[in-house]
Scaffold this motif. Structure first.
Motif, PDB file in Angstrom:
ATOM      1  N   VAL A   5      -8.049   2.684   1.752  1.00 34.29           N
ATOM      2  CA  VAL A   5      -8.747   3.838   1.177  1.00 34.29           C
ATOM      3  C   VAL A   5      -9.918   4.251   2.068  1.00 34.29           C
ATOM      4  CG1 VAL A   5     -10.161   4.648  -0.765  1.00 34.29           C
ATOM      5  CG2 VAL A   5      -8.097   3.308  -1.211  1.00 34.29           C
ATOM      6  N   ARG A   6     -10.694   3.265   2.502  1.00 32.57           N
ATOM      7  CA  ARG A   6     -11.862   3.580   3.335  1.00 32.57           C
ATOM      8  C   ARG A   6     -11.458   3.987   4.749  1.00 32.57           C
ATOM      9  NH1 ARG A   6     -15.963  -0.028   4.135  1.00 32.57           N
ATOM     10  NH2 ARG A   6     -14.745  -1.908   3.775  1.00 32.57           N
ATOM     11  N   TRP A  65     -16.855   0.608  10.093  1.00 29.59           N
ATOM     12  CA  TRP A  65     -16.723   0.571   8.625  1.00 29.59           C
ATOM     13  C   TRP A  65     -17.757  -0.352   7.965  1.00 29.59           C
ATOM     14  CZ3 TRP A  65     -12.286   1.443  11.551  1.00 29.59           C
ATOM     15  CH2 TRP A  65     -11.505   2.535  11.177  1.00 29.59           C
ATOM     16  N   TRP A  76       0.832  -1.201   0.000  1.00 30.46           N
ATOM     17  CA  TRP A  76       0.000   0.000   0.000  1.00 30.46           C
ATOM     18  C   TRP A  76       0.872   1.259   0.000  1.00 30.46           C
ATOM     19  CZ3 TRP A  76      -4.148   2.131  -1.482  1.00 30.46           C
ATOM     20  CH2 TRP A  76      -4.605   3.330  -0.922  1.00 30.46           C
ATOM     21  N   THR A 130     -10.238  -1.435   4.700  1.00 29.19           N
ATOM     22  CA  THR A 130      -9.044  -1.372   3.850  1.00 29.19           C
ATOM     23  C   THR A 130      -8.585   0.093   3.777  1.00 29.19           C
ATOM     24  OG1 THR A 130     -10.539  -1.301   1.951  1.00 29.19           O
ATOM     25  CG2 THR A 130      -9.536  -3.440   2.478  1.00 29.19           C
ATOM     26  N   SER A 167      -4.358  -1.220   7.101  1.00 29.52           N
ATOM     27  CA  SER A 167      -5.385  -0.302   7.595  1.00 29.52           C
ATOM     28  C   SER A 167      -4.865   0.515   8.778  1.00 29.52           C
ATOM     29  CB  SER A 167      -6.634  -1.079   8.004  1.00 29.52           C
ATOM     30  OG  SER A 167      -7.270  -1.614   6.860  1.00 29.52           O
ATOM     31  N   ARG A 218     -21.937  -2.027   4.352  1.00 35.24           N
ATOM     32  CA  ARG A 218     -21.096  -0.875   4.655  1.00 35.24           C
ATOM     33  C   ARG A 218     -21.813   0.148   5.537  1.00 35.24           C
ATOM     34  NH1 ARG A 218     -17.041   0.662  -0.351  1.00 35.24           N
ATOM     35  NH2 ARG A 218     -16.151  -1.426  -0.517  1.00 35.24           N
ATOM     36  N   ASP A 267     -11.635  -3.228  -2.732  1.00 33.37           N
ATOM     37  CA  ASP A 267     -12.522  -2.742  -1.673  1.00 33.37           C
ATOM     38  C   ASP A 267     -12.454  -1.220  -1.559  1.00 33.37           C
ATOM     39  OD1 ASP A 267     -14.224  -3.425   0.787  1.00 33.37           O
ATOM     40  OD2 ASP A 267     -12.653  -2.164   1.655  1.00 33.37           O
ATOM     41  N   GLY A 268     -11.313  -0.667  -1.928  1.00 40.64           N
ATOM     42  CA  GLY A 268     -11.148   0.786  -1.883  1.00 40.64           C
ATOM     43  C   GLY A 268     -11.491   1.461  -3.200  1.00 40.64           C
TER      44      GLY A 268
END
Lengths: 299, 299
Positions: free
Chosen positions: B185-186, B145, A219, B183, B217, B152, A260-261
């Motif tokens: 991005v979220r 999340w 990442w 993950t 994460s 979600r 998922d992102g």
């Protein structure tokens, strides 16, 4: 097979995943590759043209190469460790070749019986061979972050090797976290320096998951500008119980992390899980993937 | 025990790590806590004051609380799920309390037999109890999340709960990735929104590693501003083979990720490995930590 991906994953299970396993049959490799092709992955490192005495699991490289024409939409590649390996690869019809140069002299001597400088110097000959066959060469700098013999690899040394490898003919470059010790801060630092040093050259990264930070490093590499990442179905690659050997980051976990992102990989996660099951079946033991374990527990 | 840390890790093995295990003796818990204290970690979630019928592994909460005064330099806390639990916790001498409010109504009903709104409303009573004893209250928003029942969780819903919990008396807040599906991005998106919504309020995050992206994460949360992270020795927490249950991120892997990058945790990695071994021994089965496996393979 079309469209621009946010992340372009190269599946390395048939090579890095299997190389330290007890040799499996060519038919079993074909089964694994077919399952990988079914995931939608666009690039697969299929085998290695290296010494069959040093790496018996790759002794059938030419036989594996013969199988690949049945999947014309996938870009297959092979790893080589010498100009001779490159000649064997192109003779077998492989036109995408990865050549490894270790940033550590000690490792280079142990792994390829030559210094880093000697291995680097041979890049030109490898490139000539590959380009002569209409192919493309990637140079992977092994031990890009750390070496088990020499400790931390200076960023400047790795970056210097990337620049020289490109000058000597590499069409793309890859940073190899060969022993799985990189972590996000240092990944960001090296990738940032590399992107500046060889702008415009496709740059990949290759992580193992020895200390659990492999996906975090992947990442971090993405955040620093890397768009090409290696991964292995099931996290295959090195027996978790063998000293110094540990699995690659698992393809299905990497795909999940990005998809998922909202970042596209072009890879189908369900098909990835199937491929991870095939990988585990082919090697005959459990694989490290946490995602696979979670999916199995659910069903 | 002094100095400002880059990352303030809370060890949750004695609570989240053990809660779904077959109950272990209070003496075994004392052994685990002693090993954790030896790592230098400053905060340990020691137990939970919850229904002993629902969570038999935490039935000895008061006995565990009695042990803690022998380690005066560590900040011990306990989790509660109701005002009654908070009263029991403070009666047992616990002054750092975590109260869980689930962002999912379905999960809240299943877990605590009340809606999210009802659980949230009780925050004031829990806060009064804790503050009355001179303590501090953290509200953990579970399913911050994702929820296995509802999918979600909207960012706005979680952020709204954080703000309300703070208004109702929470001194600090924590985002719980209860099922380990977040993950990077979220994570970045939610943490970014949370930091804006409750500026200046200490904000932590709590990740499980169901799909392998737990450490990624955690790193993403750090990058987005989180400085308080939960982790569990050995990655204990949920049997890897039980549906829906998976381990917390492993303390030793998180410590390695940060310390290797020059970010201080105040925690000694070698002592962490010892604590992870104790955790595995206490539960009587293998733990998910990759770092532990790699260290064992080396020795």
């Amino acid at each position: 097979m079309t469209g621009v991906l946010d992340v372009d994953i190269r599946e390395v299970a048939p090579r890095d995943g299997l190389q330290i396993e007890k040799p499996v049959s060519t038919a079993a490799k074909a089964r694994l590759i077919a399952a990988l092709v079914a995931t939608g992955v666009r690039r697969i490192e299929a085998t290695a043209f290296v010494s069959p005495r040093a790496v018996p699991a790759m002794a059938d490289a030419s036989e594996v190469a013969e199988l690949l024409s049945q999947w014309p939409d996938v870009e297959f590649s092979a790893l080589v460790a010498s100009p001779g390996g490159a000649r064997r690869a192109v003779a077998a019809g492989i036109t995408r070749v990865e050549y490894v140069v270790s940033a550590s002299d000690t490792h280079s001597q142990a792994n390829a019986r030559r210094s880093t400088a000697e291995a680097l110097a041979q890049t030109a000959e490898v490139a000539d061979t590959v380009h002569g066959a209409g192919g493309l060469l990637e140079v992977i700098v092994a031990m890009a972050w750390d070496c088990p013999f020499e400790g931390r690899t200076p960023v400047a040394r790795t970056v210097d090797l990337l620049g020289r490898a490109h000058t000597l003919g590499a069409d793309s470059l890859c940073l190899g976290d060969t022993i799985g010790t990189a972590t996000p801060v240092r990944v960001g630092a090296l990738v940032g320096a590399a992107v500046e040093a060889v702008p415009g050259v496709p740059l990949g990264a290759h992580f193992h998951d020895t200390y659990g930070s492999g996906l975090a490093s992947a990442w971090a590499a993405y955040q620093a500008g890397v768009r090409r990442l290696d991964a292995s179905a099931g996290g295959l690659g090195g027996c978790p119980f063998a000293p110094g050997a540990s699995g690659n980051i698992a393809t299905e976990e990497l795909v999940h992390l990005f998809e998922d992102g909202g970042l596209s990989t072009g890879i189908d996660l369900d098909a990835c899980v199937v491929a991870a099951e095939v990988a585990a079946d082919v090697v005959g033991h459990a694989v490290p993937s946490r995602l696979l374990r979670a999916v199995r527990a659910r069903s």
